[in-house]
Design a protein around this motif. Sequence first.
Motif, PDB file in Angstrom:
ATOM      1  N   ASN A   8      47.825  22.591  50.621  1.00  0.00           N
ATOM      2  CA  ASN A   8      46.961  21.345  49.964  1.00  0.00           C
ATOM      3  C   ASN A   8      46.280  20.425  51.802  1.00  0.00           C
ATOM      4  OD1 ASN A   8      46.201  18.161  49.582  1.00  0.00           O
ATOM      5  ND2 ASN A   8      47.309  18.451  48.095  1.00  0.00           N
ATOM      6  N   SER A 145      43.144  14.467  46.229  1.00  0.00           N
ATOM      7  CA  SER A 145      44.022  14.762  47.282  1.00  0.00           C
ATOM      8  C   SER A 145      44.336  16.485  46.141  1.00  0.00           C
ATOM      9  CB  SER A 145      45.164  14.735  48.045  1.00  0.00           C
ATOM     10  OG  SER A 145      46.077  13.820  46.441  1.00  0.00           O
ATOM     11  N   ASN A 146      43.485  16.713  45.295  1.00  0.00           N
ATOM     12  CA  ASN A 146      43.459  17.896  44.513  1.00  0.00           C
ATOM     13  C   ASN A 146      42.107  18.734  44.083  1.00  0.00           C
ATOM     14  OD1 ASN A 146      42.363  17.191  41.626  1.00  0.00           O
ATOM     15  ND2 ASN A 146      44.090  15.823  41.523  1.00  0.00           N
ATOM     16  N   GLN A 147      41.952  19.072  43.862  1.00  0.00           N
ATOM     17  CA  GLN A 147      41.246  20.742  43.517  1.00  0.00           C
ATOM     18  C   GLN A 147      40.258  20.459  42.089  1.00  0.00           C
ATOM     19  OE1 GLN A 147      41.860  24.482  43.995  1.00  0.00           O
ATOM     20  NE2 GLN A 147      44.111  24.855  43.258  1.00  0.00           N
ATOM     21  N   LYS A 163      38.052  24.441  38.589  1.00  0.00           N
ATOM     22  CA  LYS A 163      38.606  23.718  39.827  1.00  0.00           C
ATOM     23  C   LYS A 163      38.514  24.920  41.002  1.00  0.00           C
ATOM     24  CE  LYS A 163      42.847  22.622  36.927  1.00  0.00           C
ATOM     25  NZ  LYS A 163      44.970  23.188  36.514  1.00  0.00           N
ATOM     26  N   PHE A 168      38.412  20.192  47.664  1.00  0.00           N
ATOM     27  CA  PHE A 168      39.299  19.772  48.358  1.00  0.00           C
ATOM     28  C   PHE A 168      38.550  18.803  49.109  1.00  0.00           C
ATOM     29  CE2 PHE A 168      43.169  22.404  47.505  1.00  0.00           C
ATOM     30  CZ  PHE A 168      43.636  21.831  47.032  1.00  0.00           C
ATOM     31  N   GLY A 253      50.223  18.358  43.664  1.00  0.00           N
ATOM     32  CA  GLY A 253      50.586  20.145  43.806  1.00  0.00           C
ATOM     33  C   GLY A 253      52.025  20.241  43.690  1.00  0.00           C
TER      34      GLY A 253
END
Length: 385
Positions: A8, A145-147, A163, A168, A253
């Motif tokens: 991450n 804070s994710n994709q 995704k 990110f 995550g």
Amino acid sequence: MKPFTFHNPTRIHFGADQIARLRDEVPAGSKVLLVYGGGSIKRNGAYDQICAALSDCSVTEFAGIEPNPEFETLMKAVTLGREQQIDWIIAAGGGSVIDGGKFIAAAIALDPALDPWLIVGNKIKLERALPLGAVLTLPATGSESNQASVVTRRATQDKMSFKNPLVFPRFAVLDPSFSATLPARQIGNGVVDAFIHTTEQYLTWPAGALIQDRLAEGILQTLIEVGPTALAKPEDETARANVMWAANQALFGLVGLGQPQDWATHAIGHELTALYGMDHAQTLAVTLPPLLRATLADKQAKLAQYGRRVWNLQGDDASVAEQAIVATQDFFERMGVATRLDAYGVDPADAAQKVAEQLTRHGRDKLGEHGKLSPADCARIVAAA
């Protein structure tokens, strides 16, 4: 526990006055596209702080990203970004604005000859995306804070995700003070959203991922503890901060590493939003309880663990599992998020038929951690909502 790789790259700046860190994160002279929603960032003070922090940059604004970001709207931002030769995206608001920022960052960088809708559903390989930063003002989705990103196409009633590690956010600012002015509906929705993001990665079967189980249980217990306080006393800084961090960690995550994951509740929920315009969390709240009852045989061991550890329930596995479903549904109601479709003016029979048709059209015919929930099974779940 299944093998996993974790990465991450998002830097998180958490706490008061952290918007000033944009000055360190975005190079001076950058051409920035600032995207936001209905204008709440101007009322809560975030807008002024962002502009001050980006005073060494050239900033173009794009407002009006919807609570379920629409492809048609996002493409207007893409056109503007290309015209202005933007090289940075800053998304300020809740998860929907940040989801929209991810799509914009990918679409601006895409070959203009290609259809940007192919990004959604991962139908095309992305080669690059513009750098993206997030300023979170509404805790719920963890999108900062994710994709992952979810985009709705109004013309075809499609709500689909994509995704890609290229989207990110490079950094995320999480300042809980901006959530003090949120209406009760958004606070309740955010807590329920984070709660179900966690259960999607947790309520499957015991996989020996003991640390991840405890992470999930800690997030759920925290939301149960501070969610009602944040709803009743929005001025409570501790409650707001912990809700924001719990929502972030739910989809950071870590919780799902090495775990079987479900996500059928989200698949059904996305269709309900696309069909009826319900809030994302509302669709999850009506779907999860009947889904858990429909899959009780497969989920009983984990539901019993959840009931004992999170809700402190007693009894044999079958009894605790059923009590845990009831406790979960009651908690959503306490957060002000109704758990029956008729509370939203939606006929369950009509919804069941239409959701099954949409899932079939989208090829979502093997849902759940075991891949055995068919559109017909999902129709029965919706009919029971």
